[in-house]
Each structure stands twice: as structure tokens, then as C-alpha cells.
Design a protein around this motif. Structure first.
Motif, PDB file in Angstrom:
ATOM      1  N   LEU A  76     -86.141  71.523  14.384  1.00  7.31           N
ATOM      2  CA  LEU A  76     -86.424  70.591  13.297  1.00  7.31           C
ATOM      3  C   LEU A  76     -85.246  69.651  13.073  1.00  7.31           C
ATOM      4  CD1 LEU A  76     -88.213  69.709  10.824  1.00  7.31           C
ATOM      5  CD2 LEU A  76     -86.962  71.418   9.495  1.00  7.31           C
ATOM      6  N   GLU A  77     -84.038  70.194  13.112  1.00  6.92           N
ATOM      7  CA  GLU A  77     -82.849  69.415  12.776  1.00  6.92           C
ATOM      8  C   GLU A  77     -82.365  68.513  13.914  1.00  6.92           C
ATOM      9  OE1 GLU A  77     -81.062  72.756   9.638  1.00  6.92           O
ATOM     10  OE2 GLU A  77     -80.089  72.428  11.570  1.00  6.92           O
ATOM     11  N   TYR A  78     -82.531  68.981  15.161  1.00  8.55           N
ATOM     12  CA  TYR A  78     -81.935  68.235  16.273  1.00  8.55           C
ATOM     13  C   TYR A  78     -82.911  67.952  17.415  1.00  8.55           C
ATOM     14  CZ  TYR A  78     -77.685  69.690  13.876  1.00  8.55           C
ATOM     15  OH  TYR A  78     -76.712  69.895  12.923  1.00  8.55           O
ATOM     16  N   GLY A  79     -84.159  68.353  17.266  1.00  3.34           N
ATOM     17  CA  GLY A  79     -85.125  68.150  18.335  1.00  3.34           C
ATOM     18  C   GLY A  79     -85.429  66.676  18.572  1.00  3.34           C
ATOM     19  N   VAL A  80     -85.889  66.389  19.766  1.00  5.73           N
ATOM     20  CA  VAL A  80     -86.294  65.027  20.123  1.00  5.73           C
ATOM     21  C   VAL A  80     -87.661  65.091  20.797  1.00  5.73           C
ATOM     22  CG1 VAL A  80     -83.929  64.170  20.388  1.00  5.73           C
ATOM     23  CG2 VAL A  80     -85.102  65.187  22.359  1.00  5.73           C
ATOM     24  N   GLY A  81     -88.282  63.914  20.931  1.00  7.48           N
ATOM     25  CA  GLY A  81     -89.558  63.852  21.626  1.00  7.48           C
ATOM     26  C   GLY A  81     -90.727  63.678  20.685  1.00  7.48           C
ATOM     27  N   ILE A  82     -91.917  63.692  21.263  1.00  7.61           N
ATOM     28  CA  ILE A  82     -93.132  63.392  20.520  1.00  7.61           C
ATOM     29  C   ILE A  82     -93.396  64.412  19.423  1.00  7.61           C
ATOM     30  CG2 ILE A  82     -94.653  64.676  22.081  1.00  7.61           C
ATOM     31  CD1 ILE A  82     -95.373  61.285  20.334  1.00  7.61           C
ATOM     32  N   GLY A  83     -92.892  65.642  19.601  1.00  5.40           N
ATOM     33  CA  GLY A  83     -93.082  66.655  18.572  1.00  5.40           C
ATOM     34  C   GLY A  83     -92.459  66.260  17.248  1.00  5.40           C
ATOM     35  N   GLN A  84     -91.379  65.480  17.288  1.00  3.99           N
ATOM     36  CA  GLN A  84     -90.750  64.997  16.064  1.00  3.99           C
ATOM     37  C   GLN A  84     -91.489  63.787  15.495  1.00  3.99           C
ATOM     38  OE1 GLN A  84     -89.167  67.605  15.405  1.00  3.99           O
ATOM     39  NE2 GLN A  84     -87.045  66.952  15.206  1.00  3.99           N
ATOM     40  N   GLU A  85     -91.920  62.895  16.380  1.00  7.91           N
ATOM     41  CA  GLU A  85     -92.671  61.717  15.922  1.00  7.91           C
ATOM     42  C   GLU A  85     -93.981  62.093  15.239  1.00  7.91           C
ATOM     43  OE1 GLU A  85     -91.169  61.548  18.985  1.00  7.91           O
ATOM     44  OE2 GLU A  85     -89.774  59.893  18.655  1.00  7.91           O
ATOM     45  N   MET A  86     -94.466  63.318  15.499  1.00  8.28           N
ATOM     46  CA  MET A  86     -95.725  63.766  14.930  1.00  8.28           C
ATOM     47  C   MET A  86     -95.569  64.336  13.515  1.00  8.28           C
ATOM     48  SD  MET A  86     -97.266  65.542  18.363  1.00  8.28           S
ATOM     49  CE  MET A  86     -98.495  66.484  17.485  1.00  8.28           C
ATOM     50  N   LYS A  87     -94.367  64.306  12.970  1.00  8.15           N
ATOM     51  CA  LYS A  87     -94.140  64.861  11.628  1.00  8.15           C
ATOM     52  C   LYS A  87     -94.037  63.721  10.604  1.00  8.15           C
ATOM     53  CE  LYS A  87     -91.582  68.991  13.156  1.00  8.15           C
ATOM     54  NZ  LYS A  87     -91.267  68.697  14.560  1.00  8.15           N
ATOM     55  N   PRO A  88     -94.843  63.751   9.541  1.00  4.35           N
ATOM     56  CA  PRO A  88     -94.805  62.704   8.511  1.00  4.35           C
ATOM     57  C   PRO A  88     -93.860  63.037   7.357  1.00  4.35           C
ATOM     58  CG  PRO A  88     -96.705  64.083   8.133  1.00  4.35           C
ATOM     59  CD  PRO A  88     -95.982  64.669   9.328  1.00  4.35           C
ATOM     60  N   THR A  89     -92.920  63.946   7.560  1.00  5.38           N
ATOM     61  CA  THR A  89     -92.129  64.481   6.460  1.00  5.38           C
ATOM     62  C   THR A  89     -90.903  63.631   6.143  1.00  5.38           C
ATOM     63  OG1 THR A  89     -90.761  65.877   7.900  1.00  5.38           O
ATOM     64  CG2 THR A  89     -92.854  66.795   7.135  1.00  5.38           C
ATOM     65  N   THR A  90     -90.375  63.840   4.953  1.00  7.09           N
ATOM     66  CA  THR A  90     -89.187  63.100   4.516  1.00  7.09           C
ATOM     67  C   THR A  90     -87.982  63.450   5.363  1.00  7.09           C
ATOM     68  OG1 THR A  90     -90.033  63.067   2.247  1.00  7.09           O
ATOM     69  CG2 THR A  90     -87.685  62.626   2.547  1.00  7.09           C
ATOM     70  N   PHE A  91     -87.822  64.717   5.705  1.00  5.36           N
ATOM     71  CA  PHE A  91     -86.667  65.129   6.507  1.00  5.36           C
ATOM     72  C   PHE A  91     -86.625  64.386   7.834  1.00  5.36           C
ATOM     73  CE2 PHE A  91     -84.590  67.688   9.724  1.00  5.36           C
ATOM     74  CZ  PHE A  91     -83.384  68.022   9.111  1.00  5.36           C
ATOM     75  N   ILE A  92     -87.759  64.344   8.519  1.00  7.83           N
ATOM     76  CA  ILE A  92     -87.812  63.677   9.828  1.00  7.83           C
ATOM     77  C   ILE A  92     -87.613  62.178   9.675  1.00  7.83           C
ATOM     78  CG2 ILE A  92     -89.357  63.084  11.731  1.00  7.83           C
ATOM     79  CD1 ILE A  92     -88.092  65.860  11.926  1.00  7.83           C
ATOM     80  N   ALA A  93     -88.201  61.587   8.641  1.00  7.10           N
ATOM     81  CA  ALA A  93     -88.013  60.158   8.401  1.00  7.10           C
ATOM     82  C   ALA A  93     -86.539  59.849   8.178  1.00  7.10           C
ATOM     83  CB  ALA A  93     -88.837  59.718   7.200  1.00  7.10           C
ATOM     84  N   ALA A  94     -85.857  60.700   7.421  1.00  8.43           N
ATOM     85  CA  ALA A  94     -84.433  60.497   7.171  1.00  8.43           C
ATOM     86  C   ALA A  94     -83.621  60.619   8.455  1.00  8.43           C
ATOM     87  CB  ALA A  94     -83.942  61.505   6.130  1.00  8.43           C
ATOM     88  N   ARG A  95     -83.979  61.577   9.299  1.00 11.04           N
ATOM     89  CA  ARG A  95     -83.268  61.733  10.582  1.00 11.04           C
ATOM     90  C   ARG A  95     -83.467  60.500  11.456  1.00 11.04           C
ATOM     91  NH1 ARG A  95     -79.438  63.904  11.841  1.00 11.04           N
ATOM     92  NH2 ARG A  95     -79.907  65.208  13.642  1.00 11.04           N
ATOM     93  N   PHE A  96     -84.694  59.985  11.504  1.00  9.43           N
ATOM     94  CA  PHE A  96     -84.964  58.774  12.288  1.00  9.43           C
ATOM     95  C   PHE A  96     -84.232  57.558  11.713  1.00  9.43           C
ATOM     96  CE2 PHE A  96     -89.273  60.491  13.920  1.00  9.43           C
ATOM     97  CZ  PHE A  96     -88.633  61.040  15.022  1.00  9.43           C
ATOM     98  N   ALA A  97     -84.025  57.578  10.400  1.00  5.09           N
ATOM     99  CA  ALA A  97     -83.325  56.462   9.754  1.00  5.09           C
ATOM    100  C   ALA A  97     -81.818  56.537   9.929  1.00  5.09           C
ATOM    101  CB  ALA A  97     -83.673  56.422   8.266  1.00  5.09           C
ATOM    102  N   GLY A  98     -81.313  57.615  10.543  1.00  3.68           N
ATOM    103  CA  GLY A  98     -79.894  57.725  10.833  1.00  3.68           C
ATOM    104  C   GLY A  98     -79.103  58.645   9.922  1.00  3.68           C
ATOM    105  N   PHE A  99     -79.759  59.319   8.985  1.00  2.42           N
ATOM    106  CA  PHE A  99     -79.050  60.237   8.097  1.00  2.42           C
ATOM    107  C   PHE A  99     -78.701  61.529   8.833  1.00  2.42           C
ATOM    108  CE2 PHE A  99     -81.249  57.454   5.168  1.00  2.42           C
ATOM    109  CZ  PHE A  99     -80.337  57.299   4.120  1.00  2.42           C
ATOM    110  N   ASP A 100     -77.615  62.167   8.430  1.00  3.53           N
ATOM    111  CA  ASP A 100     -77.263  63.450   9.033  1.00  3.53           C
ATOM    112  C   ASP A 100     -78.142  64.546   8.442  1.00  3.53           C
ATOM    113  OD1 ASP A 100     -76.231  64.084   6.516  1.00  3.53           O
ATOM    114  OD2 ASP A 100     -74.161  63.685   7.099  1.00  3.53           O
ATOM    115  N   VAL A 101     -77.984  65.765   8.954  1.00  6.64           N
ATOM    116  CA  VAL A 101     -78.860  66.866   8.553  1.00  6.64           C
ATOM    117  C   VAL A 101     -78.748  67.154   7.056  1.00  6.64           C
ATOM    118  CG1 VAL A 101     -79.253  69.349   8.812  1.00  6.64           C
ATOM    119  CG2 VAL A 101     -78.932  67.926  10.830  1.00  6.64           C
ATOM    120  N   THR A 102     -77.510  67.196   6.541  1.00  5.85           N
ATOM    121  CA  THR A 102     -77.302  67.525   5.128  1.00  5.85           C
ATOM    122  C   THR A 102     -77.989  66.524   4.213  1.00  5.85           C
ATOM    123  OG1 THR A 102     -75.176  68.567   5.631  1.00  5.85           O
ATOM    124  CG2 THR A 102     -75.581  67.932   3.339  1.00  5.85           C
TER     125      THR A 102
END
Length: 396
Positions: free
Chosen positions: A241-267
């Protein structure tokens, strides 16, 4: 609202060809290419079927250790079979082990048919639309679940059944909620819902069945089954969840994943997830406090489905079957024409959410959670207007 069903039907017919084209493109290698890379039709269903086989033979460690599970996949398919894991908690083993004695093809066929029939059945029983069968069949999330071999349709059917029987049939509703221990993040708001509507018998029955389904795997496979899940599977899921890449991440509509795609760190991504979850929970509770008897249960399904996507960081596009069910079950009787544009915009977004999620995450700035919050606020405004409109009509 005037001609809302016609509007939804037009939108569904416009979006469906895009989903169908995407599914054909995705499945083409299975039809036209040689099976040189360990491809398997149903993909995610294969992991569930294999986990069932391993559970039936007592190989619990091989289920929840990612490397051991991968080796089991390789032994049956190919070294390039791709990423296969079984991320579900031990109650899920009670389900998947039922298919362990069937060949994979038969298991996939039965699993797909059960999900499709169950989803169509609950919509057919409760939807206010005349074209409900057509709308259900061409819902984007239906095709996505079938193509991926996923469980979203049957989970949504169980969810809807549990909610619709919460007041009238506490034993049945409690059993259905207990079955949702297969995928607990989808049921995260149901205890709050039961408390707010004062469905106390269902609340306690659901607790008993959930405890039972959590205890049974220990009685069958030993206490180590939960220890393996918590020590092996959960850390692997967290890492992906925190560091994965690929289509499995693009398939998540969650805030955490959106923040990761936007460049935010895990915390900071977790912090933003907590904020969106808190907001969604507060909006949801406000909705329940203001809720009146004239608000349909289908509206409840839609509100809970949207709020759940904002609360849980681990939701995929195939889990959005609950939201699709809500769109098909919600009634907007009593809502004035002034809200028509809000409802139509929200419907376009929520109906095509599985498609929009991947598209936005791949090519645009990841704003899906923001759009979900706006949709949730729209739903609360619309429900309030419905109450006011119908109250005024009754007093007149």
C-alpha cells in the motif's frame, strides 16, 4: 426527480462501450496470445482458489507468506505468472475452501455466476427503476468484477441484504454482516449505522456471528492462522500500500493513494487519509441524525458506500459495487428541480467511478477523494431537501 431514470440510462449506455472496449483490450492476451507467461483467466479468482486448496490441505503458512504463495503459483503456472497474493483475513478461508475440490475453471464459473446473480437479484428486488435489469447488467463495476475474477458483486449483494433487513430481520441481517468479515473494510461503517438507527438486536447478532466466523478458522486450522495473517500478510499489504507501483495502485480511489500520487510521503499521506476519514465519518453521522423515515434505504447504501471509500485506505475499483448498488437503489422522490444538476453531475461521477478512478490516477492530478467528498456533501444536501419538501407537502 423528473426523468432521472432516463438520464441514468443514457449515461450508462454512453459509458458502457468504453468499459467494454477496455475489458476486451485487457482480455485479448488470454484469447489471442499463447499462454507463455503464466496468464490465467480470472486472475484474482485464481489466488482465492489456490488459497482454498492450500487451506483444505492444511498448508496455512503457504497462504499468508507472500514468497511461499508465489512459489505455489509458479509451481502450477509459470515463473512469469505475475503478482499473486491472498490478502484476506482468516474468515475468508471458510469461503474459498468450499471451492477447493473443484477444478479452477469450474470454480471460476460458479464464483462469477454467484456474484452476478446475487447482485442482480438484490437490485431487482429493491430498485425503483423500470429498466433496473438493463442498468444492472451494463453497470461498469459488473464487467470489471467479472473480468478480474473479483468478489465485489457478492460482497455488495451481502451488504445490501444486511442493510435492508437490519430492522425487520435481525438474525438474517446479523448473519450477513458476519459474512462481511471476508472483507471487513467494506463493513466498517455498519456498526455505526446500526447504533444510529437503534437496530440493537441486529447489532448484537452481527457481533456474535462476526466472532463466530473469526473463531472458526482457529478451530479448523489452529490459532497460528491468525498469527500468520497478522505477522505475514498484514505487513506485506502495508508495504505494498505504501510503496507499491503499477495498475494495482491506480485502481484505488482512496485519499492515501491520491496523496502518494501527488508526491506526499507516507506519513503525510496517512495524515490526509485520517482527515478525509474523519470528515466522512462526521458527515455520515450528521446524515443519520437528520435522517427521516421517508429517506430510502437505497439512499443509505449510497451514502455509506461513498463514505467508506473516504475512510478506508484499502479500497479497489471492484469494491465500488456498493456505490453502484446505491445509485441503482436510491430514490430522489420529493427533490426539487433546483437540485437536478447536482444529482446528474454526481450520478455521472459515481456511476463511472471505477473508470474515472483509473483514468484520473493515470493521466490527471489525483482528485478522486475530493470529488467523493463533494458527492457526499451533495447527498446530504439532497437528503435534507427531500425531508423539507416532503414535510412541507404533508403539512399542506
Amino acid at each position: 426527480m423528473h426523468n432521472y431514470e432516463d438520464f441514468l440510462l443514457r449515461i450508462a449506455k454512453i459509458i458502457f462501450p468504453s468499459i467494454l472496449a477496455l475489458a476486451i483490450f485487457d482480455q485479448a492476451p488470454f484469447i489471442f496470445d499463447t499462454f507463455s507467461r503464466g496468464q490465467i483467466i480470472g486472475r484474482d479468482a485464481y489466488s482465492a482458489w489456490l488459497a482454498g486448496q492450500l487451506a483444505a490441505s492444511g498448508h496455512i503458512f503457504d497462504i499468508y507468506n507472500s514468497n511461499a504463495f508465489y512459489q505455489q503459483v509458479v509451481a502450477r503456472l509459470d515463473e512469469q505468472a505475475g503478482h499473486h497474493t491472498f490478502p484476506y483475513p482468516p474468515p475468508a478461508l471458510l469461503w474459498v475452501s468450499l471451492f477447493s475440490f473443484l477444478p479452477y475453471g469450474a470454480s471460476l464459473l460458479i464464483w462469477t455466476a454467484l456474484g452476478f446473480i446475487a447482485f442482480v437479484a438484490v437490485i431487482y428486488l429493491h430498485s425503483p427503476f423500470k429498466n433496473k435489469l438493463t442498468l444492472t447488467i451494463i453497470a461498469p463495476v459488473v464487467l470489471i468484477n467479472i473480468v478480474l475474477g473479483q468478489n465485489g458483486l457478492i460482497i455488495a449483494a451481502i451488504f445490501v441484504g444486511a442493510l435492508y433487513t437490519a430492522k425487520s430481520k435481525p438474525l438474517l441481517s446479523g448473519l450477513l454482516i458476519g459474512l462481511l468479515s471476508y472483507k471487513p473494510q467494506i463493513a466498517i461503517l455498519l456498526p455505526v449505522y446500526l447504533v444510529c438507527i437503534k437496530a440493537w438486536r441486529t447489532f448484537f447478532v452481527a457481533g456474535l456471528f462476526t466472532a463466530l466466523f473469526c473463531l472458526l478458522p482457529m478451530l479448523i486450522w489452529g490459532s497460528q492462522v491468525w498469527l500468520l495473517y497478522l505477522h505475514e500478510a498484514v505487513p506485506f499489504q502495508k508495504e505494498f500500500l505504501e510503496y507499491g507501483v503499477g495498475i494495482g495502485q491506480e485502481m484505488k480511489p482512496t485519499t492515501f493513494i491520491a496523496a502518494r500520487f501527488a508526491g506526499f510521503d507516507v506519513t503525510h499521506s496517512y495524515f490526509l487519509q485520517m482527515i478525509s476519514g474523519f470528515l466522512a465519518c462526521m458527515i455520515f453521522i450528521f446524515y443519520l441524525i437528520k435522517k427521516r423515515e421517508n429517506i430510502s434505504q437505497g439512499f443509505d447504501v449510497l451514502v455509506i458506500g461513498v463514505a467508506t471509500c473516504l475512510i478506508s485506505p484499502y479500497v479497489h475499483i471492484y469494491d465500488l459495487a456498493v456505490i453502484a448498488a446505491g445509485v441503482l437503489l436510491a430514490s430522489y422522490n420529493g427533490v426539487g428541480e433546483a437540485s437536478r444538476s447536482k444529482i446528474e453531475l454526481m450520478t455521472i461521477f459515481l456511476w463511472g467511478l471505477p473508470f474515472w478512478t483509473v483514468l484520473i490516477n493515470l493521466f490527471f492530478y489525483p482528485i478522486t477523494p475530493l470529488l467523493l467528498i463533494i458527492s457526499l456533501l451533495f447527498l446530504i444536501i439532497i437528503s435534507t431537501q427531500t425531508v423539507k419538501t416532503q414535510t412541507h407537502a404533508n403539512s399542506a
